[in-house]
Design an enzyme around this catalytic site. Structure first.
Site, PDB file in Angstrom:
ATOM      1  N   SER A 146       0.853  -1.194   0.000  1.00  0.00           N
ATOM      2  CA  SER A 146       0.000   0.000   0.000  1.00  0.00           C
ATOM      3  C   SER A 146       0.886   1.240   0.000  1.00  0.00           C
ATOM      4  CB  SER A 146      -0.862  -0.023   1.271  1.00  0.00           C
ATOM      5  OG  SER A 146      -1.450   1.243   1.501  1.00  0.00           O
ATOM      6  N   TYR A 159      -3.794  -0.854   9.832  1.00  0.00           N
ATOM      7  CA  TYR A 159      -3.565  -1.023   8.393  1.00  0.00           C
ATOM      8  C   TYR A 159      -2.157  -0.555   8.023  1.00  0.00           C
ATOM      9  CZ  TYR A 159      -4.574  -0.843   3.361  1.00  0.00           C
ATOM     10  OH  TYR A 159      -4.556  -1.038   2.002  1.00  0.00           O
TER      11      TYR A 159
HETATM   12  P1  NAP Z   1     -11.944  -5.072  -1.428  1.00  0.00           P
HETATM   13  O1  NAP Z   1     -12.638  -4.627  -2.676  1.00  0.00           O
HETATM   14  O2  NAP Z   1     -12.500  -4.699  -0.110  1.00  0.00           O
HETATM   15  O3  NAP Z   1     -11.733  -6.660  -1.515  1.00  0.00           O
HETATM   16  C1  NAP Z   1     -11.126  -7.333  -0.446  1.00  0.00           C
HETATM   17  C2  NAP Z   1     -10.869  -8.788  -0.829  1.00  0.00           C
HETATM   18  O4  NAP Z   1     -10.238  -9.432   0.291  1.00  0.00           O
HETATM   19  C3  NAP Z   1     -12.152  -9.528  -1.116  1.00  0.00           C
HETATM   20  O5  NAP Z   1     -11.913 -10.489  -2.113  1.00  0.00           O
HETATM   21  C4  NAP Z   1     -12.445 -10.215   0.222  1.00  0.00           C
HETATM   22  O6  NAP Z   1     -13.167 -11.435   0.093  1.00  0.00           O
HETATM   23  C5  NAP Z   1     -11.031 -10.540   0.698  1.00  0.00           C
HETATM   24  N1  NAP Z   1     -11.023 -10.697   2.149  1.00  0.00           N
HETATM   25  C6  NAP Z   1     -11.466  -9.807   3.088  1.00  0.00           C
HETATM   26  N2  NAP Z   1     -11.346 -10.341   4.318  1.00  0.00           N
HETATM   27  C7  NAP Z   1     -10.830 -11.580   4.153  1.00  0.00           C
HETATM   28  C8  NAP Z   1     -10.505 -12.632   5.045  1.00  0.00           C
HETATM   29  N3  NAP Z   1     -10.674 -12.541   6.370  1.00  0.00           N
HETATM   30  N4  NAP Z   1     -10.019 -13.782   4.526  1.00  0.00           N
HETATM   31  C9  NAP Z   1      -9.857 -13.917   3.207  1.00  0.00           C
HETATM   32  N5  NAP Z   1     -10.153 -12.955   2.301  1.00  0.00           N
HETATM   33  C10 NAP Z   1     -10.638 -11.808   2.779  1.00  0.00           C
HETATM   34  O7  NAP Z   1     -10.451  -4.519  -1.386  1.00  0.00           O
HETATM   35  P2  NAP Z   1      -9.450  -4.089  -2.546  1.00  0.00           P
HETATM   36  O8  NAP Z   1      -9.438  -2.620  -2.637  1.00  0.00           O
HETATM   37  O9  NAP Z   1      -9.652  -4.901  -3.763  1.00  0.00           O
HETATM   38  O10 NAP Z   1      -8.081  -4.487  -1.823  1.00  0.00           O
HETATM   39  C11 NAP Z   1      -7.317  -5.597  -2.167  1.00  0.00           C
HETATM   40  C12 NAP Z   1      -5.932  -5.419  -1.571  1.00  0.00           C
HETATM   41  O11 NAP Z   1      -5.344  -4.226  -2.063  1.00  0.00           O
HETATM   42  C13 NAP Z   1      -5.931  -5.286  -0.051  1.00  0.00           C
HETATM   43  O12 NAP Z   1      -4.808  -5.933   0.488  1.00  0.00           O
HETATM   44  C14 NAP Z   1      -5.829  -3.790   0.151  1.00  0.00           C
HETATM   45  O13 NAP Z   1      -5.279  -3.449   1.379  1.00  0.00           O
HETATM   46  C15 NAP Z   1      -4.915  -3.413  -0.992  1.00  0.00           C
HETATM   47  N6  NAP Z   1      -4.953  -2.009  -1.378  1.00  0.00           N
HETATM   48  C16 NAP Z   1      -6.076  -1.434  -1.873  1.00  0.00           C
HETATM   49  C17 NAP Z   1      -6.041  -0.103  -2.257  1.00  0.00           C
HETATM   50  C18 NAP Z   1      -7.220   0.592  -2.856  1.00  0.00           C
HETATM   51  O14 NAP Z   1      -7.118   1.787  -3.136  1.00  0.00           O
HETATM   52  N7  NAP Z   1      -8.332  -0.050  -3.080  1.00  0.00           N
HETATM   53  C19 NAP Z   1      -4.866   0.635  -2.112  1.00  0.00           C
HETATM   54  C20 NAP Z   1      -3.752   0.010  -1.580  1.00  0.00           C
HETATM   55  C21 NAP Z   1      -3.798  -1.314  -1.237  1.00  0.00           C
HETATM   56  P3  NAP Z   1     -14.794 -11.428   0.232  1.00  0.00           P
HETATM   57  O15 NAP Z   1     -15.322 -10.823  -1.038  1.00  0.00           O
HETATM   58  O16 NAP Z   1     -15.150 -12.862   0.354  1.00  0.00           O
HETATM   59  O17 NAP Z   1     -15.115 -10.599   1.444  1.00  0.00           O
END
Ligand code: NAP
Length: 254
Positions: A146, A159
């Protein structure tokens, strides 16, 4: 020649958190580059992502696990190999965020975030490392870090702590496994439009502040990571390991 450099044909990938958001986009990108992909979800299944992988002509399997469960990572590696025959690429993408001022953070919220974002990531790296070392054919681990692997952020103590730790873990593991052809890198996405950032997108002031600071002048989309993921998963990045690659529309350079 350049096509071959980026081809993932014959490779098998496991992507956690592929039910939606960034993980779903990563799974699709790897499939389009030629990999068969095990797509993992937790409460939501990754069936829709699997459909898209099949449409790209690749094999797939939907896996379900809570990454906070210490037994889940080993199981995911075994299930991937059982269903798709091998494992070459692991993308540690599943992650959660809880927003609150540090003084209001409960132990339960702290533990939940660190369990998924750090403990689960380490355990899956360890399970993948054991498998890849034993198979002796090299491999790729890509952790999703991140901007808060570099910066502190606000109201996201667990986080920021977990994502900074992911950057350190990525570098440590890269040193242990480089001689075995196992490259361990991370991608640090900028502000991408997903459920994870829904609260920021809704908050008029934060949304405006973010847009004003991103040199690219827009939120990122999950598909903005496609090139970085294929690059780090492919032969094109053979001599790159221990790197945290920001894909952030220029945010960190500002
Ligand atoms: P998201 O849309 O909230 O999706 C989260 C994913 O993680 C979903 O597939 C969810 O599965 C899974 N997940 C959540 N809790 C879990 C658990 N306890 N065990 C297994 N799987 C779990 O988030 P995203 O934005 O795509 O983020 C994905 C990654 O990118 C994360 O590591 C996040 O920190 C990182 N990130 C995101 C951003 C951003 O701007 N969006 C920026 C930097 C980093 P379910 O659908 O089954 O709940």
């Amino acid at each position: 020649m350049s096509h071959e450099l980026f081809s993932l044909e014959g490779r098998v990938a496991l992507v956690t958190g592929a039910s939606r958001g960034i993980g779903a986009a990563i799974a699709r990108a790897l499939a389009r580059a030629g990999a068969d992909v095990a797509a993992h979800g937790n409460v939501n299944s990754a069936d829709a992502t699997c459909e898209q992988i099949r449409s790209a002509g690749r094999e797939t399997v939907a896996l379900v696990a809570d990454m906070a469960d210490p037994a889940a990572p080993d199981r995911l590696v075994h299930q991937t190999v059982a269903a798709l025959g091998r494992l070459d690429i692991v993308v540690n993408n599943a992650g959660i965020i809880r927003r609150a001022p540090a003084v209001d953070v409960s132990d339960a919220d702290w533990d939940a975030v660190v369990s998924v974002n750090l403990h689960g990531v380490f355990r899956l790296c360890r399970a993948a490392g054991r498998h890849l070392l034993a198979a002796g054919q090299g491999g790729r681990i890509i952790n999703i870090a991140s901007l808060l692997s570099f910066q502190g952020g606000l109201n996201v103590a667990a986080y920021a702590a977990s994502k900074s730790a992911v950057a350190g873990l990525t570098k440590e593991l890269s040193n242990e496994w480089a001689a075995h052809g196992i490259n361990v890198n991370a991608i640090a996405p900028g502000y991408l439009r997903t459920d994870n950032t829904a609260a920021l997108q809704r908050d008029e002031m934060r949304n405006r502040q973010i847009l004003e600071r991103v040199p690219a002048g827009r939120w990122g989309e999950p598909s903005d990571l496609d090139g970085a993921v294929i690059f780090l998963a492919s032969r094109a990045s053979d001599y790159i390991t221990g790197h945290v690659l920001a894909v952030d529309g220029g945010w960190l350079a500002r």
